[in-house]
Write a protein that holds these residues in place. Structure first.
Motif, mmCIF file in Angstrom:
data_model
loop_
_atom_site.group_PDB
_atom_site.id
_atom_site.type_symbol
_atom_site.label_atom_id
_atom_site.label_comp_id
_atom_site.label_asym_id
_atom_site.label_seq_id
_atom_site.Cartn_x
_atom_site.Cartn_y
_atom_site.Cartn_z
ATOM 1 N N LEU A 150 0.771 -1.320 -0.087
ATOM 2 C CA LEU A 150 -0.178 -0.023 0.078
ATOM 3 C C LEU A 150 0.954 1.298 0.169
ATOM 4 O O LEU A 150 0.429 2.263 0.614
ATOM 5 C CB LEU A 150 -0.762 0.048 1.299
ATOM 6 C CG LEU A 150 -1.790 -1.204 1.377
ATOM 7 C CD1 LEU A 150 -2.588 -1.114 2.614
ATOM 8 C CD2 LEU A 150 -3.013 -1.054 0.236
ATOM 9 N N GLY A 151 2.000 1.194 -0.584
ATOM 10 C CA GLY A 151 2.655 2.355 -0.633
ATOM 11 C C GLY A 151 3.697 2.689 0.628
ATOM 12 O O GLY A 151 4.483 3.626 0.659
ATOM 13 N N PHE A 152 3.821 1.771 1.586
ATOM 14 C CA PHE A 152 4.631 2.066 2.834
ATOM 15 C C PHE A 152 5.908 1.156 2.588
ATOM 16 O O PHE A 152 6.093 0.637 1.430
ATOM 17 C CB PHE A 152 3.833 1.404 3.820
ATOM 18 C CG PHE A 152 2.670 1.840 4.393
ATOM 19 C CD1 PHE A 152 2.453 3.076 4.725
ATOM 20 C CD2 PHE A 152 1.479 0.983 4.306
ATOM 21 C CE1 PHE A 152 1.234 3.555 5.157
ATOM 22 C CE2 PHE A 152 0.332 1.512 4.839
ATOM 23 C CZ PHE A 152 0.379 2.782 5.398
ATOM 24 N N SER A 153 6.903 1.352 3.435
ATOM 25 C CA SER A 153 7.866 0.596 3.180
ATOM 26 C C SER A 153 8.302 -0.646 3.426
ATOM 27 O O SER A 153 9.234 -1.590 3.101
ATOM 28 C CB SER A 153 9.204 1.561 3.942
ATOM 29 O OG SER A 153 8.947 1.379 5.511
ATOM 30 N N HIS A 154 6.825 -1.310 3.856
ATOM 31 C CA HIS A 154 6.772 -2.558 4.442
ATOM 32 C C HIS A 154 5.451 -3.107 3.773
ATOM 33 O O HIS A 154 4.441 -2.369 3.436
ATOM 34 C CB HIS A 154 6.872 -2.773 5.687
ATOM 35 C CG HIS A 154 5.941 -1.822 6.577
ATOM 36 N ND1 HIS A 154 5.814 -0.492 6.545
ATOM 37 C CD2 HIS A 154 4.633 -2.250 7.050
ATOM 38 C CE1 HIS A 154 4.888 -0.414 7.288
ATOM 39 N NE2 HIS A 154 3.929 -1.061 7.314
ATOM 40 N N GLN A 155 5.191 -4.422 3.602
ATOM 41 C CA GLN A 155 3.919 -4.948 3.334
ATOM 42 C C GLN A 155 3.254 -4.819 4.493
ATOM 43 O O GLN A 155 3.390 -5.236 5.720
ATOM 44 C CB GLN A 155 4.134 -6.417 2.919
ATOM 45 C CG GLN A 155 4.944 -6.669 1.648
ATOM 46 C CD GLN A 155 4.854 -7.879 1.008
ATOM 47 O OE1 GLN A 155 5.105 -8.981 1.792
ATOM 48 N NE2 GLN A 155 5.144 -8.342 -0.259
ATOM 49 N N VAL A 156 1.869 -4.706 4.349
ATOM 50 C CA VAL A 156 0.786 -4.986 5.332
ATOM 51 C C VAL A 156 0.251 -6.391 5.425
ATOM 52 O O VAL A 156 -0.299 -6.686 4.478
ATOM 53 C CB VAL A 156 -0.234 -3.947 5.489
ATOM 54 C CG1 VAL A 156 -1.362 -3.985 6.528
ATOM 55 C CG2 VAL A 156 0.553 -2.541 5.285
ATOM 56 N N ILE A 157 0.357 -7.259 6.335
ATOM 57 C CA ILE A 157 -0.244 -8.666 6.517
ATOM 58 C C ILE A 157 -1.243 -8.519 7.630
ATOM 59 O O ILE A 157 -0.946 -8.247 8.628
ATOM 60 C CB ILE A 157 1.108 -9.396 6.787
ATOM 61 C CG1 ILE A 157 2.392 -9.319 5.708
ATOM 62 C CG2 ILE A 157 0.378 -11.001 6.817
ATOM 63 C CD1 ILE A 157 3.231 -10.189 6.089
ATOM 64 N N MET A 158 -2.287 -9.265 7.195
ATOM 65 C CA MET A 158 -3.564 -9.237 8.108
ATOM 66 C C MET A 158 -4.156 -10.693 7.961
ATOM 67 O O MET A 158 -4.176 -11.274 6.907
ATOM 68 C CB MET A 158 -4.435 -8.278 7.681
ATOM 69 C CG MET A 158 -4.244 -6.798 7.827
ATOM 70 S SD MET A 158 -5.755 -5.795 7.516
ATOM 71 C CE MET A 158 -6.758 -6.169 8.847
ATOM 72 N N GLU A 159 -4.362 -11.413 9.102
ATOM 73 C CA GLU A 159 -4.928 -12.557 9.071
ATOM 74 C C GLU A 159 -6.432 -12.576 9.455
ATOM 75 O O GLU A 159 -6.778 -11.876 10.315
ATOM 76 C CB GLU A 159 -4.185 -13.491 10.255
ATOM 77 C CG GLU A 159 -4.637 -14.883 10.124
ATOM 78 C CD GLU A 159 -3.625 -15.794 11.153
ATOM 79 O OE1 GLU A 159 -3.760 -16.772 11.439
ATOM 80 O OE2 GLU A 159 -2.630 -15.239 11.542
ATOM 81 N N ALA A 160 -7.100 -13.261 8.687
ATOM 82 C CA ALA A 160 -8.511 -13.167 8.886
ATOM 83 C C ALA A 160 -8.947 -13.851 10.229
ATOM 84 O O ALA A 160 -8.385 -14.959 10.654
ATOM 85 C CB ALA A 160 -9.180 -14.013 7.631
ATOM 86 N N PRO A 161 -9.922 -13.295 10.945
ATOM 87 C CA PRO A 161 -10.483 -14.098 12.082
ATOM 88 C C PRO A 161 -11.181 -15.395 11.916
ATOM 89 O O PRO A 161 -11.752 -15.489 10.529
ATOM 90 C CB PRO A 161 -11.264 -13.037 12.747
ATOM 91 C CG PRO A 161 -11.459 -12.141 11.882
ATOM 92 C CD PRO A 161 -10.392 -12.119 10.895
ATOM 93 N N GLU A 162 -11.462 -16.096 12.706
ATOM 94 C CA GLU A 162 -12.196 -17.402 12.657
ATOM 95 C C GLU A 162 -13.572 -16.906 11.964
ATOM 96 O O GLU A 162 -14.531 -16.074 12.561
ATOM 97 C CB GLU A 162 -12.394 -18.315 13.779
ATOM 98 C CG GLU A 162 -12.887 -19.725 13.647
ATOM 99 C CD GLU A 162 -12.777 -20.560 14.922
ATOM 100 O OE1 GLU A 162 -13.835 -21.167 15.144
ATOM 101 O OE2 GLU A 162 -11.798 -20.284 15.395
ATOM 102 N N GLY A 163 -14.064 -17.574 11.193
ATOM 103 C CA GLY A 163 -15.410 -17.647 10.517
ATOM 104 C C GLY A 163 -15.467 -16.594 9.328
ATOM 105 O O GLY A 163 -16.514 -16.028 8.649
#
Length: 181
Positions: free
Chosen positions: A108-121
């Protein structure tokens, strides 16, 4: 009376609704099980495959809770039968998303990747590198996770870069007009 609160909720085939003490409603369906406790002033009843919500009197608090309770029970039934979806678009040069091992990886244009884990369901789909589809049977959980994803890079009004809901309209602003002499 509340027009929304008065409306009965039909329980479709394949869905089990049980109402326990303290207004704890459990809804089981093909997509999953939802359990919710409602305000003790509301009376929730199940008869002949129809759920009805009634209120004891016309106090302001009870009038407000009447429609809310009926809508929440209805959302639970729709969630376990059809489910809910939120679609997000990613706009911007170099902005892209991917699904790696069940985790959402966003550039998203940051110096790092943004990683998100989906909650259960919650299930995440990435049809292309600029689109995210979040689906699940709990309406509140789907909306909350979609809001958290959008929060990582909200759309800006000048170029429209960022993450926005597919049906969201970004009000654009005019930029600088240049130097005047």
């Amino acid at each position: 009376m509340s027009r929304i609160g008065r409306a009965p909720i039909a329980v479709p085939a394949g869905v089990e609704v049980s109402i326990a003490d303290n207004n704890v409603v459990t809804v089981k369906g093909p997509k999953g099980t939802l359990v919710e406790q409602f305000h003790p002033n509301m009376t929730i009843a199940l008869a002949d495959g129809v759920v009805t919500v009634t209120r004891p009197n016309d106090l302001k608090e009870n009038r407000a809770l009447h429609g809310l309770t009926r809508t929440l029970v209805s959302n639970m039934i729709v969630g376990v039968t059809e489910g809910y979806k939120k679609s997000l678009d990613v706009n911007g040069v170099g902005y892209r998303v991917a699904l790696e091992g069940g985790k959402l990886v966003m550039n998203l244009g940051f110096s790092h990747q943004v990683i998100m884990e989906a909650p259960e369901g919650i299930t995440i789909e990435v049809p292309n590198q600029n689109q995210i589809v979040i689906a699940g049977y709990d309406k509140q959980l789907v909306g909350q996770f979609a809001a958290k994803v959008r929060e990582k890079r909200p759309p800006e009004p000048y170029k429209g870069k960022g993450i926005k809901y597919s049906d969201e309209v970004i009000r654009r602003k005019v930029g600088k007009t240049g130097a005047k002499k």
